[in-house]
Enzyme design. Structure first.
Site, mmCIF file in Angstrom:
data_model
loop_
_atom_site.group_PDB
_atom_site.id
_atom_site.type_symbol
_atom_site.label_atom_id
_atom_site.label_comp_id
_atom_site.label_asym_id
_atom_site.label_seq_id
_atom_site.Cartn_x
_atom_site.Cartn_y
_atom_site.Cartn_z
ATOM 1 N N LYS A 58 14.418 12.404 -27.452
ATOM 2 C CA LYS A 58 14.895 12.719 -28.807
ATOM 3 C C LYS A 58 14.040 13.836 -29.425
ATOM 4 C CE LYS A 58 17.733 10.980 -30.868
ATOM 5 N NZ LYS A 58 19.214 11.181 -30.961
ATOM 6 N N TYR A 70 12.540 7.608 -24.027
ATOM 7 C CA TYR A 70 13.570 7.753 -25.072
ATOM 8 C C TYR A 70 13.088 8.662 -26.192
ATOM 9 C CZ TYR A 70 15.904 6.691 -29.482
ATOM 10 O OH TYR A 70 16.523 6.816 -30.704
ATOM 11 N N THR A 94 15.348 10.241 -34.780
ATOM 12 C CA THR A 94 14.611 9.001 -34.998
ATOM 13 C C THR A 94 13.185 9.259 -35.470
ATOM 14 O OG1 THR A 94 13.676 7.118 -33.783
ATOM 15 C CG2 THR A 94 14.105 9.081 -32.502
ATOM 16 N N ASP A 95 12.620 8.288 -36.179
ATOM 17 C CA ASP A 95 11.212 8.398 -36.580
ATOM 18 C C ASP A 95 10.268 8.280 -35.385
ATOM 19 O OD1 ASP A 95 11.597 5.669 -36.081
ATOM 20 O OD2 ASP A 95 10.779 4.985 -37.994
ATOM 21 N N GLU A 96 10.793 7.809 -34.242
ATOM 22 C CA GLU A 96 9.924 7.609 -33.075
ATOM 23 C C GLU A 96 9.371 8.909 -32.514
ATOM 24 O OE1 GLU A 96 11.329 5.063 -30.038
ATOM 25 O OE2 GLU A 96 12.080 3.577 -31.440
HETATM 26 P P1 NAD Z 1 24.104 3.153 -29.549
HETATM 27 O O1 NAD Z 1 23.422 3.050 -28.234
HETATM 28 O O2 NAD Z 1 24.568 1.927 -30.233
HETATM 29 O O3 NAD Z 1 25.378 4.106 -29.410
HETATM 30 C C1 NAD Z 1 25.361 5.288 -28.670
HETATM 31 C C2 NAD Z 1 26.791 5.764 -28.465
HETATM 32 O O4 NAD Z 1 26.752 7.020 -27.755
HETATM 33 C C3 NAD Z 1 27.633 4.801 -27.619
HETATM 34 O O5 NAD Z 1 28.917 4.636 -28.200
HETATM 35 C C4 NAD Z 1 27.752 5.514 -26.274
HETATM 36 O O6 NAD Z 1 28.955 5.209 -25.569
HETATM 37 C C5 NAD Z 1 27.690 6.974 -26.702
HETATM 38 N N1 NAD Z 1 27.226 7.847 -25.620
HETATM 39 C C6 NAD Z 1 26.123 7.672 -24.830
HETATM 40 N N2 NAD Z 1 26.032 8.676 -23.939
HETATM 41 C C7 NAD Z 1 27.075 9.517 -24.179
HETATM 42 C C8 NAD Z 1 27.514 10.736 -23.606
HETATM 43 N N3 NAD Z 1 26.850 11.291 -22.576
HETATM 44 N N4 NAD Z 1 28.616 11.331 -24.111
HETATM 45 C C9 NAD Z 1 29.284 10.765 -25.163
HETATM 46 N N5 NAD Z 1 28.940 9.605 -25.727
HETATM 47 C C10 NAD Z 1 27.834 8.993 -25.246
HETATM 48 O O7 NAD Z 1 23.107 3.997 -30.476
HETATM 49 P P2 NAD Z 1 22.814 3.880 -32.042
HETATM 50 O O8 NAD Z 1 21.785 2.860 -32.278
HETATM 51 O O9 NAD Z 1 24.109 3.836 -32.765
HETATM 52 O O10 NAD Z 1 22.125 5.305 -32.281
HETATM 53 C C11 NAD Z 1 22.901 6.451 -32.635
HETATM 54 C C12 NAD Z 1 21.985 7.625 -32.871
HETATM 55 O O11 NAD Z 1 21.060 7.315 -33.905
HETATM 56 C C13 NAD Z 1 21.138 8.002 -31.654
HETATM 57 O O12 NAD Z 1 21.047 9.400 -31.606
HETATM 58 C C14 NAD Z 1 19.768 7.384 -31.957
HETATM 59 O O13 NAD Z 1 18.739 8.125 -31.329
HETATM 60 C C15 NAD Z 1 19.730 7.534 -33.459
HETATM 61 N N6 NAD Z 1 18.895 6.567 -34.190
HETATM 62 C C16 NAD Z 1 19.057 5.226 -34.001
HETATM 63 C C17 NAD Z 1 18.333 4.326 -34.775
HETATM 64 C C18 NAD Z 1 18.515 2.828 -34.625
HETATM 65 O O14 NAD Z 1 17.779 2.062 -35.248
HETATM 66 N N7 NAD Z 1 19.473 2.354 -33.844
HETATM 67 C C19 NAD Z 1 17.416 4.813 -35.717
HETATM 68 C C20 NAD Z 1 17.254 6.199 -35.865
HETATM 69 C C21 NAD Z 1 18.010 7.061 -35.118
HETATM 70 O O1 DAU Z 2 12.738 3.644 -35.109
HETATM 71 C C1 DAU Z 2 14.035 4.021 -34.762
HETATM 72 C C2 DAU Z 2 14.385 3.455 -33.406
HETATM 73 O O2 DAU Z 2 14.589 2.063 -33.604
HETATM 74 C C3 DAU Z 2 15.620 4.099 -32.787
HETATM 75 O O3 DAU Z 2 15.343 5.441 -32.499
HETATM 76 C C4 DAU Z 2 16.035 3.384 -31.495
HETATM 77 O O4 DAU Z 2 17.261 3.927 -31.013
HETATM 78 C C5 DAU Z 2 16.218 1.913 -31.808
HETATM 79 O O5 DAU Z 2 16.523 1.202 -30.615
HETATM 80 C C6 DAU Z 2 14.962 1.334 -32.443
HETATM 81 O O6 DAU Z 2 13.862 1.338 -31.497
HETATM 82 P P1 DAU Z 2 12.869 0.091 -31.354
HETATM 83 O O7 DAU Z 2 12.265 0.152 -30.008
HETATM 84 O O8 DAU Z 2 11.986 -0.013 -32.534
HETATM 85 O O9 DAU Z 2 13.978 -1.104 -31.472
HETATM 86 P P2 DAU Z 2 14.184 -2.477 -30.682
HETATM 87 O O10 DAU Z 2 15.306 -3.176 -31.364
HETATM 88 O O11 DAU Z 2 14.265 -2.301 -29.220
HETATM 89 O O12 DAU Z 2 12.811 -3.276 -30.983
HETATM 90 C C7 DAU Z 2 12.350 -3.472 -32.322
HETATM 91 C C8 DAU Z 2 10.991 -4.161 -32.245
HETATM 92 O O13 DAU Z 2 11.151 -5.496 -31.740
HETATM 93 C C9 DAU Z 2 10.019 -3.496 -31.286
HETATM 94 O O14 DAU Z 2 8.701 -3.643 -31.795
HETATM 95 C C10 DAU Z 2 10.168 -4.298 -29.991
HETATM 96 C C11 DAU Z 2 10.429 -5.689 -30.514
HETATM 97 N N1 DAU Z 2 11.256 -6.598 -29.684
HETATM 98 C C12 DAU Z 2 12.428 -6.133 -29.196
HETATM 99 C C13 DAU Z 2 13.268 -6.964 -28.473
HETATM 100 C C14 DAU Z 2 14.573 -6.469 -27.906
HETATM 101 C C15 DAU Z 2 10.846 -7.927 -29.510
HETATM 102 O O15 DAU Z 2 9.773 -8.353 -29.970
HETATM 103 N N2 DAU Z 2 11.682 -8.757 -28.807
HETATM 104 C C16 DAU Z 2 12.871 -8.341 -28.278
HETATM 105 O O16 DAU Z 2 13.573 -9.173 -27.656
#
Ligand code: NAD
Ligand code: DAU
Length: 331
Positions: free
Chosen positions: A151, A147, A120-122
């Site tokens: 990562k 989190y 992630t960019d975080e």
């Molecule tokens: P998600 O939470 O939707 O899915 C995570 C999946 O991993 C789920 O299916 C869960 O059951 C599985 N899981 C969790 N713990 C596990 C374990 N111990 N063993 C096996 N499976 C397990 O997450 P996502 O949003 O799809 O993110 C996927 C990946 O991408 C993560 O590594 C996250 O850090 C990264 N990422 C997410 C975003 C985003 O915007 N969502 C952006 C950049 C990177």
């Molecule tokens: O940048 C990549 C990341 O993006 C991933 O690594 C994470 O897995 C993914 O969850 C996401 O993280 P964020 O914390 O940015 O996503 P989230 O959807 O939780 O929140 C997005 C923005 O919206 C953040 O500034 C918080 C805000 N927010 C979130 C929720 C749930 C609100 O204002 N209201 C809300 O109800």
């Protein structure tokens, strides 16, 4: 190619499996997923007869070793992924994101299997709203939440295994994804499903925080580009020049739903809330030739609203428990 996809029942992983089955009939996919609260077998239903599914944990060393031994490559999506949850209870994040990554690294090292790490960019922390710079592959790590710290730790472990043990690894750090099959705890699906339920969208703090949105399909095409042509040991940043502040996202959603632009509530802010993320994906674009295909965020958002409208059976079972959790933290 025999490909092991961890976390394939989650948001990005499930979309990755769908894309792979559609575009690459020569790839045999095995999904390893623990089906935590965030995993959903229903997300894989459209491709269930085209893949193998293993219900298991990435920290189970014997299981991981056996699955990796039978694979040519691994893409590691599995993680605890939600910042708010990591603030309430960091331990699952340490366990899955750090111990789980080491478990996979030991297996790919033992069997000399190609590994791609999804991150992630975080890991880079946040930027001021007026900072002209964006994150690049050389930006210093500076994570804010449990989190993002977990990562960042996992990324460091991958780099160490690549350098010291010669593991054939690449890494990618992507910005915020949106699209189908995203859990209703996350910002965009939470507001869409609130609006579908007649509930006002909820903005943390002042809603000024900026996220750099990318459609999940563009993220996954970038992952395949890196698997195909990425340099071993290299990190690639994935982003689609999609910076939008949270207020604007909510304003767009209210407009799509035909509601008044003021029809939202401010709620308690996230402790340590990162202000702004912004990705410079020049390396991925110039070296590997990747380009995003979703260039208009508003159009992608409309398609995502339509998906949630049409798939209430998918999100409804998780909605009330998710909102009950937010009610406990005043969000
Ligand atoms: P998600 O939470 O939707 O899915 C995570 C999946 O991993 C789920 O299916 C869960 O059951 C599985 N899981 C969790 N713990 C596990 C374990 N111990 N063993 C096996 N499976 C397990 O997450 P996502 O949003 O799809 O993110 C996927 C990946 O991408 C993560 O590594 C996250 O850090 C990264 N990422 C997410 C975003 C985003 O915007 N969502 C952006 C950049 C990177
Ligand atoms: O940048 C990549 C990341 O993006 C991933 O690594 C994470 O897995 C993914 O969850 C996401 O993280 P964020 O914390 O940015 O996503 P989230 O959807 O939780 O929140 C997005 C923005 O919206 C953040 O500034 C918080 C805000 N927010 C979130 C929720 C749930 C609100 O204002 N209201 C809300 O109800």
């Amino acid at each position: 190619m025999r490909l092991l996809v961890t976390g394939g029942a989650g948001f990005i992983g499930a979309n990755f499996v769908h894309q792979t089955v559609a575009d690459r009939p020569d790839v045999q996919v095995t999904v390893l997923d623990a089906l935590t609260y965030a995993g959903n077998r229903a997300s894989l239903a459209p491709v269930a007869d085209r893949i193998d599914f293993v219900h298991g944990d990435v920290t189970d060393a014997a299981l991981v070793d056996r699955l990796v031994a039978g694979s040519d490559a691994v893409v590691h999506f599995a993680a605890e992924s939600h910042n708010d949850n990591s603030l309430t209870d960091p331990w699952p994040f340490v366990h899955t994101n750090i111990v789980g990554t080491v478990t996979l690294l030991q297996a790919v090292r033992a069997h000399d299997v190609r590994y791609h790490h999804i991150s992630t960019d975080e890991v880079y922390g946040d930027l001021a709203l007026d900072d002209p710079d964006r994150f690049t592959e050389t930006t210093a790590y500076n994570p804010s939440s449990p989190y993002s710290a977990s990562k960042a730790s996992s990324d460091m472990l991958v780099r160490a295994w690549a350098r010291s043990y010669g593991v054939r690894a690449t890494l990618s750090n992507c910005s915020n994804n949106y699209g189908p099959y995203q859990h209703v705890e996350k910002f965009i699906p939470r507001q869409i499903t609130n609006l579908l339920d007649g509930v006002r969208p909820k903005l943390y703090g002042q809603g000024r925080n900026v996220r750099d949105w990318i459609h999940v399909d563009d993220h996954n095409r970038a992952v395949w580009t890196i698997l195909d042509r990425g340099r071993l040991g290299q990190t690639y940043l994935i982003g689609a020049d999609g910076e939008v502040d949270n207020r604007t996202v909510v304003a767009m959603l209210l407009e799509i739903f035909g509601h008044d632009p003021q029809d939202f509530d401010f709620v308690a802010d996230r402790p340590g809330h990162d202000l702004r993320y912004a990705i410079d994906s020049t390396l991925l674009r110039t070296e590997l030739g990747w380009q995003p295909t979703y260039r208009d965020f508003r159009t992608g958002l409309e398609a995502t609203v339509a998906w949630y409208r049409d798939h209430e059976h998918w999100w409804r079972p998780t909605k009330s428990a998710t909102e009950a959790g937010y009610a406990r933290t005043g969000q």
